[in-house]
Design a protein around this motif. Structure first.
Motif, PDB file in Angstrom:
ATOM      1  N   GLU A 178       3.744   0.027  10.267  1.00 21.36           N
ATOM      2  CA  GLU A 178       2.313  -0.253  10.096  1.00 21.36           C
ATOM      3  C   GLU A 178       2.084  -1.659   9.530  1.00 21.36           C
ATOM      4  OE1 GLU A 178      -1.056   1.253   7.083  1.00 21.36           O
ATOM      5  OE2 GLU A 178       0.114   2.899   7.951  1.00 21.36           O
ATOM      6  N   VAL A 179       2.944  -2.060   8.589  1.00 18.54           N
ATOM      7  CA  VAL A 179       2.731  -3.340   7.892  1.00 18.54           C
ATOM      8  C   VAL A 179       3.295  -4.539   8.680  1.00 18.54           C
ATOM      9  CG1 VAL A 179       3.142  -4.622   5.724  1.00 18.54           C
ATOM     10  CG2 VAL A 179       2.720  -2.159   5.650  1.00 18.54           C
ATOM     11  N   LEU A 180       4.388  -4.319   9.441  1.00 16.89           N
ATOM     12  CA  LEU A 180       5.060  -5.441  10.134  1.00 16.89           C
ATOM     13  C   LEU A 180       4.141  -6.297  11.006  1.00 16.89           C
ATOM     14  CD1 LEU A 180       8.672  -4.608  11.399  1.00 16.89           C
ATOM     15  CD2 LEU A 180       7.911  -6.579  10.068  1.00 16.89           C
ATOM     16  N   PRO A 181       3.279  -5.698  11.861  1.00  9.30           N
ATOM     17  CA  PRO A 181       2.421  -6.558  12.698  1.00  9.30           C
ATOM     18  C   PRO A 181       1.536  -7.482  11.871  1.00  9.30           C
ATOM     19  CG  PRO A 181       2.311  -4.272  13.437  1.00  9.30           C
ATOM     20  CD  PRO A 181       3.059  -4.274  12.143  1.00  9.30           C
ATOM     21  N   HIS A 182       1.052  -6.974  10.717  1.00  6.37           N
ATOM     22  CA  HIS A 182       0.233  -7.824   9.831  1.00  6.37           C
ATOM     23  C   HIS A 182       1.074  -8.975   9.294  1.00  6.37           C
ATOM     24  CE1 HIS A 182      -3.150  -5.062   9.807  1.00  6.37           C
ATOM     25  NE2 HIS A 182      -2.294  -4.065   9.627  1.00  6.37           N
ATOM     26  N   TRP A 183       2.268  -8.632   8.804  1.00  7.19           N
ATOM     27  CA  TRP A 183       3.166  -9.653   8.233  1.00  7.19           C
ATOM     28  C   TRP A 183       3.448 -10.755   9.257  1.00  7.19           C
ATOM     29  CZ3 TRP A 183       8.343 -10.987   9.408  1.00  7.19           C
ATOM     30  CH2 TRP A 183       8.978 -11.823   8.466  1.00  7.19           C
TER      31      TRP A 183
END
Length: 693
Positions: free
Chosen positions: A587-592
């Motif tokens: 969930e967080v990787l694309p934002h990062w």
């Protein structure tokens, strides 16, 4: 942007100044957007022979513009810009010979130095057209009014030499060294305010750097007069007040009234030369290391007593600064010799921290001590030294709090006004600066001794906890958090026993108004993930939403906030990388990924690129995207990393990133799609990465 066409010199000069200011205030975006127009306009203005002052302003603005201009952009205009500068140099040199005019020439040689400094090895093709003119200026500039020009030209020659490297510079090295030796033939004959002095010091340092071991052949020629000047005892006298009045001010004496009609006098003219000589010895020790070994003991015995040379601050600064470099030299001679030299240095250095009256000098002494510990490593301080150091640091921290209380009292007094406030703020800045040096010393102890130093540190713990209280001024909280960051980074997993002291301050300070405090908190949360062990899992989970909130804030990318924001992005990356079970990684990787690349904080930027390599090499589906749809974004991140000089060829990460690019190149269709989204500068940066890594 037609600066050069306005008929009024003042308007043209003001336009140049404005461009220089904009280049400072809006760097590097201003450079990225307007490079073509600004460089052309400033060069045209420099070519216009109508007014020396306008030319000087244009040269000054160009220097400022170049300083923050990415190398990859500057290279696009290199040939026309450098040839323009050369033709202006030739004209200005003729003017110097005919009329002695020098103003524009002083600025011009500084501009050439700045260009060489920025483009480095790409200056090699132009070296042969510039060097004869530059040497000619040094030979011509013998009159007193040309000393500044001579100093700046010597500085320029050393910048050019450093840019092109030893191999190219060797053809002129001997000749340039003779010019330098002639200029420096007698340091003590230079006047106190001689503008050449500071340029000479930095030029010698660069010559050492360029020539490396080949500089050793010149060392015997310069070191004996240097040691002699550095060892000179000042002339002092005790005089009756009447005698003082008879001595004129320009004799280079200063007097302090001792009462009873007596004055203490010191001849100050020799002190500046002594300070300069000491500074040059520092440079030689720093640059030559192995070549300086035989002088180590002699210079240590000269410098250690100078830590108490209260007649001149810069002498004490140089003495302090020399210590870690002299230890580096001693280490080459073997561990036994190093231990002897350290024994001679250690005690006076610690005592100087306790007794130095001047804040600026004290900060240098503390900095030197911190670096010396890093050179010496684990176990370098005996119990007596540690006890003395503990007492001194405790006194500094207690004094810090006491001084803040006194300033608050002064703010309540009747005579309090704006002028008093400015004075109090100056005092506060000095106090905070010393606090940063306390932090540096603790950093050096944590990084060398690791958790073994924690029992000693506990005498200071209540004071450090006090620094991070929510009621403290923000610099206190910033540096208190930095100290806990070091404990977490270097003393983990033992550091967890202090978690209750810093848990809430670390999380709450993520919302602080001051970016420096947010940066310290974010860095701490990142190193918890990286080094902290399993005990820190729940804290890392709590951290992620706070970090994300800061990153997504509307003004997070402004010049003021960017470093703190990049530390938050890096901390999220570290939590994903080292504590993946604390967070929903997919969930967080694309934002990062969408927050990359990092531009400003080089250390954190290389960490994020290293993690990006891990993800790509493991073919992580979220990072690559459906049907490799994220690859154009990834390739542009790599290109930007090269443009911003985050990628260093010595770092293994450079080769890994180049391999990612090569992998994408194996699919022609995919590669074309990637590069179609890049501009010329980004494409050239990728090509350079492939050529060198």
């Amino acid at each position: 942007m037609k600066i050069s066409q306005d008929p009024h010199p003042r308007v043209r000069a003001a336009a140049c100044t404005t461009l220089g200011q904009m280049a400072t205030d809006f760097a590097p975006n201003f450079q990225k957007k307007f490079h073509e127009t600004v460089i052309a306009a400033l060069l045209r203005t420099m070519e216009n022979q109508g007014n020396q002052r306008v030319q000087s302003h244009a040269a000054s603005a160009l220097i400022i513009f170049i300083e923050d201009c990415p190398k990859a952009l500057l290279v696009l205009y290199l040939d026309s810009m450098v040839r323009n500068l050369h033709s202006i140099l030739v004209i200005k040199l003729q003017e110097l010979i005919r009329n002695g005019t020098k103003l524009a020439l002083e600025q011009l040689v500084t501009t050439i130095a700045s260009v060489a400094d920025t483009i480095e090895e790409k200056f090699v093709p132009y070296y042969d057209i510039f060097m004869p003119s530059l040497k000619h200026i040094v030979e011509l500039a013998v009159q007193k009014e040309l000393k500044l020009l001579k100093g700046k030209t010597i500085e320029c020659i050393s910048h050019v030499g450093l840019a092109v490297g030893k191999e190219k510079f060797m053809q002129d090295a001997s000749n340039v060294m003779q010019l330098l030796l002639k200029t420096q033939s007698d340091l003590s004959n230079m006047e106190d305010d001689d503008p050449q002095t500071s340029y000479m010091v930095s030029a010698w340092a660069r010559m050492c750097k360029i020539l490396g071991n080949d500089f050793q052949q010149y060392l015997p020629l310069v070191i004996e007069p240097l040691i002699k000047t550095a060892s000179a005892k000042p002339d002092v006298a005790l005089l009756d007040t009447q005698d003082v009045e008879n001595m004129s001010d320009d004799d280079g004496w200063q007097f302090v009234n001792l009462g009873d009609q007596q004055s203490f006098g010191i001849k100050t003219s020799g002190l500046e030369a002594k300070a300069t000589a000491c500074q040059m010895l520092v440079y030689y020790a720093k640059e030559l290391r192995e070549g300086f070994v035989e002088y180590t003991e002699q210079v240590v015995k000269l410098m250690v007593p100078l830590l108490k040379f209260y007649f001149h601050d810069n002498v004490r600064v140089a003495a302090a600064e020399s210590m870690p470099f002299l230890l580096e030299c001693a280490r080459i001679h073997g561990s036994e010799y190093l231990a002897q030299i350290w024994q001679f240095i250690c005690d006076p250095l610690i005592k100087a921290i306790g007794t130095e009256p001047d804040t600026d000098v004290l900060s240098e002494i503390m900095n030197s001590f911190a670096k010396s510990i890093e050179v010496m490593g684990d176990g370098c301080l005996n119990d007596e030294h540690l006890e003395e150091l503990g007492e001194i640091l405790k006194t500094k921290l207690e004094g810090h709090f006491k001084n803040q209380e006194l300033r608050q009292v002064k703010r309540q007094e009747e005579n309090y006004d704006q002028q008093v406030e400015m004075s109090l703020q100056d005092e506060d800045e000095c106090d905070v600066y010393i606090l940063t040096k306390v932090s540096d010393i603790l950093h050096s102890l944590f990084s060398t001794y690791k958790e073994k130093i924690l029992p000693w540190f506990e005498q200071l713990l209540p004071l450090i906890v006090n620094l991070i209280c929510s009621s403290r001024p923000w610099p206190d909280r910033q540096w208190g958090l930095c100290i806990f960051d070091d404990i977490i980074e270097h003393c983990s997993p033992t550091s967890f026993k202090y978690v209750e002291y810093f848990r809430w301050p670390m999380l709450l300070n993520m919302r602080d108004n001051n970016p420096e405090v947010r940066q310290a908190a974010a860095y701490g949360l990142g190193v918890m993930a990286q080094f902290g062990g399993d005990d820190y899992r729940s804290l890392c989970s709590e951290a992620v939403p706070l970090l994300v909130k800061v990153i997504k804030c509307a003004n997070s990318k402004t010049k003021k906030n960017i470093i703190a924001t990049e530390n938050c992005i890096s901390a999220v990356g570290k939590i994903l990388r080292f504590k993946p079970n604390c967070v929903n990684v997919d969930e967080v990787l694309p934002h990062w990924l969408s927050w990359l690349p990092l531009h400003e904080d080089k250390e954190e930027a290389i960490q994020t690129l290293s993690f990006l390599c891990d993800l790509i090499e493991s073919n992580h589906p979220v990072v690559l995207g459906p049907n490799n749809s994220n690859l154009p974004k990834i390739i542009s991140i790599i290109a930007e990393g090269k443009i911003n000089e985050t990628i260093n060829y010595e770092d293994p990460c450079a080769k890994r990133l180049a391999n990612v690019v090569r992998q994408v190149q194996t699919s022609e269709e995919l590669w074309l799609e990637c590069i179609s989204q890049l501009d010329d500068v980004q494409q050239e940066a990728l090509q350079e990465l492939l050529n060198f890594a």
